[in-house]
Design a protein around this motif. Sequence first.
Motif, PDB file in Angstrom:
ATOM      1  N   LEU A  53      -2.231  -5.318  -1.842  1.00 15.79           N
ATOM      2  CA  LEU A  53      -1.402  -5.885  -0.421  1.00 15.79           C
ATOM      3  C   LEU A  53      -2.433  -6.346   0.636  1.00 15.79           C
ATOM      4  O   LEU A  53      -3.446  -5.792   0.663  1.00 15.79           O
ATOM      5  CB  LEU A  53      -0.828  -4.525   0.120  1.00 15.79           C
ATOM      6  CG  LEU A  53       0.698  -4.265  -0.329  1.00 15.79           C
ATOM      7  CD1 LEU A  53       1.180  -2.918   0.323  1.00 15.79           C
ATOM      8  CD2 LEU A  53       1.640  -5.467   0.010  1.00 15.79           C
ATOM      9  N   LYS A  92       8.549  -8.884  -7.365  1.00 11.85           N
ATOM     10  CA  LYS A  92       8.589  -8.231  -6.034  1.00 11.85           C
ATOM     11  C   LYS A  92       9.553  -8.412  -5.318  1.00 11.85           C
ATOM     12  O   LYS A  92      10.379  -9.441  -5.403  1.00 11.85           O
ATOM     13  CB  LYS A  92       7.037  -8.355  -5.473  1.00 11.85           C
ATOM     14  CG  LYS A  92       5.734  -8.597  -6.373  1.00 11.85           C
ATOM     15  CD  LYS A  92       5.394  -7.210  -6.857  1.00 11.85           C
ATOM     16  CE  LYS A  92       3.979  -7.432  -7.466  1.00 11.85           C
ATOM     17  NZ  LYS A  92       3.541  -8.287  -8.503  1.00 11.85           N
ATOM     18  N   GLU A  93       9.561  -7.667  -4.245  1.00 11.98           N
ATOM     19  CA  GLU A  93      10.528  -7.767  -3.172  1.00 11.98           C
ATOM     20  C   GLU A  93       9.991  -7.447  -1.813  1.00 11.98           C
ATOM     21  O   GLU A  93       9.125  -6.605  -1.862  1.00 11.98           O
ATOM     22  CB  GLU A  93      12.167  -7.041  -3.300  1.00 11.98           C
ATOM     23  CG  GLU A  93      13.028  -7.470  -2.176  1.00 11.98           C
ATOM     24  CD  GLU A  93      14.419  -6.950  -2.855  1.00 11.98           C
ATOM     25  OE1 GLU A  93      15.100  -6.838  -1.997  1.00 11.98           O
ATOM     26  OE2 GLU A  93      14.684  -6.953  -4.173  1.00 11.98           O
ATOM     27  N   TYR A  94      10.249  -8.167  -0.674  1.00 14.01           N
ATOM     28  CA  TYR A  94       9.404  -7.952   0.436  1.00 14.01           C
ATOM     29  C   TYR A  94      10.622  -8.215   1.623  1.00 14.01           C
ATOM     30  O   TYR A  94      11.408  -9.098   1.591  1.00 14.01           O
ATOM     31  CB  TYR A  94       8.606  -8.937   0.793  1.00 14.01           C
ATOM     32  CG  TYR A  94       7.335  -9.247  -0.397  1.00 14.01           C
ATOM     33  CD1 TYR A  94       6.029  -8.381  -0.100  1.00 14.01           C
ATOM     34  CD2 TYR A  94       7.317  -9.891  -1.494  1.00 14.01           C
ATOM     35  CE1 TYR A  94       5.143  -8.245  -1.003  1.00 14.01           C
ATOM     36  CE2 TYR A  94       6.317  -9.915  -2.156  1.00 14.01           C
ATOM     37  CZ  TYR A  94       5.158  -9.276  -2.042  1.00 14.01           C
ATOM     38  OH  TYR A  94       4.194  -9.134  -2.939  1.00 14.01           O
ATOM     39  N   SER A 136       5.815 -12.465  -9.467  1.00 10.28           N
ATOM     40  CA  SER A 136       4.383 -12.101  -9.345  1.00 10.28           C
ATOM     41  C   SER A 136       3.600 -13.413  -9.097  1.00 10.28           C
ATOM     42  O   SER A 136       3.833 -14.507  -9.763  1.00 10.28           O
ATOM     43  CB  SER A 136       3.953 -11.427 -10.507  1.00 10.28           C
ATOM     44  OG  SER A 136       2.477 -11.270 -10.028  1.00 10.28           O
ATOM     45  N   ARG A 174       6.263  -6.377   4.641  1.00  4.58           N
ATOM     46  CA  ARG A 174       6.547  -5.157   3.999  1.00  4.58           C
ATOM     47  C   ARG A 174       6.967  -5.103   2.544  1.00  4.58           C
ATOM     48  O   ARG A 174       8.028  -5.646   2.175  1.00  4.58           O
ATOM     49  CB  ARG A 174       7.483  -4.373   4.766  1.00  4.58           C
ATOM     50  CG  ARG A 174       7.638  -2.763   4.254  1.00  4.58           C
ATOM     51  CD  ARG A 174       8.483  -1.822   5.063  1.00  4.58           C
ATOM     52  NE  ARG A 174       8.584  -0.400   4.620  1.00  4.58           N
ATOM     53  CZ  ARG A 174       7.756   0.436   4.424  1.00  4.58           C
ATOM     54  NH1 ARG A 174       6.483   0.264   5.001  1.00  4.58           N
ATOM     55  NH2 ARG A 174       8.071   1.440   4.233  1.00  4.58           N
ATOM     56  N   ARG A 175       6.326  -4.680   1.483  1.00 10.10           N
ATOM     57  CA  ARG A 175       6.772  -4.757   0.180  1.00 10.10           C
ATOM     58  C   ARG A 175       7.586  -3.727  -0.169  1.00 10.10           C
ATOM     59  O   ARG A 175       7.208  -2.520   0.022  1.00 10.10           O
ATOM     60  CB  ARG A 175       5.397  -4.740  -0.928  1.00 10.10           C
ATOM     61  CG  ARG A 175       5.782  -4.835  -2.246  1.00 10.10           C
ATOM     62  CD  ARG A 175       4.828  -5.434  -3.186  1.00 10.10           C
ATOM     63  NE  ARG A 175       3.408  -4.552  -3.173  1.00 10.10           N
ATOM     64  CZ  ARG A 175       2.358  -4.727  -3.679  1.00 10.10           C
ATOM     65  NH1 ARG A 175       2.174  -6.126  -4.075  1.00 10.10           N
ATOM     66  NH2 ARG A 175       1.536  -3.921  -3.613  1.00 10.10           N
ATOM     67  N   THR A 176       8.659  -3.893  -0.505  1.00 13.09           N
ATOM     68  CA  THR A 176       9.933  -2.855  -0.746  1.00 13.09           C
ATOM     69  C   THR A 176      10.090  -2.451  -2.219  1.00 13.09           C
ATOM     70  O   THR A 176      10.545  -1.472  -2.622  1.00 13.09           O
ATOM     71  CB  THR A 176      11.243  -3.163  -0.116  1.00 13.09           C
ATOM     72  OG1 THR A 176      11.562  -4.431  -0.597  1.00 13.09           O
ATOM     73  CG2 THR A 176      10.829  -3.236   1.568  1.00 13.09           C
ATOM     74  N   ILE A 204       8.662  -3.200  -6.485  1.00 10.58           N
ATOM     75  CA  ILE A 204       7.927  -3.832  -7.406  1.00 10.58           C
ATOM     76  C   ILE A 204       8.536  -3.549  -8.733  1.00 10.58           C
ATOM     77  O   ILE A 204       8.687  -2.379  -9.175  1.00 10.58           O
ATOM     78  CB  ILE A 204       6.127  -3.226  -7.535  1.00 10.58           C
ATOM     79  CG1 ILE A 204       5.606  -3.588  -6.303  1.00 10.58           C
ATOM     80  CG2 ILE A 204       5.469  -3.724  -8.873  1.00 10.58           C
ATOM     81  CD1 ILE A 204       4.320  -2.690  -6.034  1.00 10.58           C
TER      82      ILE A 204
END
Length: 288
Positions: free
Chosen positions: A25, A52-54, A162, A187-189, A191
């Motif tokens: 991160l 991923k989701e952000y 990714s 903010r990574r919410t 994986i």
Amino acid sequence: MTSHDVVARVRRLAGTRKVGHAGTLDPMATGLLLIGVEGSTRLLHHLVGLDKEYLATIRLGWGTTTDDAEGEALPAASADLVAGLGREAVLARMAELTGTIDQVPSSVSAVKVDGKRAYRRVRDGEAVDLPARTVTVSVFEAGAQRAGDGWLDLDVRVACSSGTYVRALARDLGAGLGVGGHLTALRRTRIGAFDVAEAGGLEGFDVAAARLAPAAAARRVLPAIGVDEDGVRDLRHGKRIAAPPGAGTIAAGDPIAAVGPGDVLVAVVERRGPQLKVVTGFPAEEGA
């Protein structure tokens, strides 16, 4: 904090140096970091490539040298031009950045150029020209927006493959609108199947209570098959075993979690014709 800082803290909390993470991160970012402890560090290789989701905030009005708020500001667009941005124009440009796209990573990134990280070359004063790479942005969704004198902040949700840079999406959104843009919050919410809602805060973190068994973690990301005691013994000796009937539906070369009696992760394997071959082995004391 950097991801390396988090690993150092978890090493102290867990009382072991065998700790790693599954995807860096940025220091300005918050959110989910997957940590492997002891034998589960062997699983990290299979977690790095997950989607991923952000949640992020993009500031339109000017770009920066790093495509985020930590870089030096580039020349700003006129306040009138920014004030004239319509929601429909922003959404239309976001739609163009959704799907399978060619994206040029941010120059201040971890991409390697001739064996050296791009961000190190930039910090050493070198010019870095990175080639575009194909990525998938499955969701680029606009939320609330706030306007000021010469700027427009846009909250967004991004789900992506990714290797996608949300900073680069901010840069390209601003460039496409003719006003420049950069990232101010990230903010990574999520994986893969791991969600930040499950994660614990680092302060007072109880490593033992939070740990997932290796087999449970592997099932989140890989198809799983059961193996009997004979199969466990053979796999632990590096031998190939006959693939059970259920493995025939899994593509050759795709990783599979081989789980033995007692829900112990024995190995990550792949199918080679009618047999299973070990890719990553887990000694008995680590697979449990």
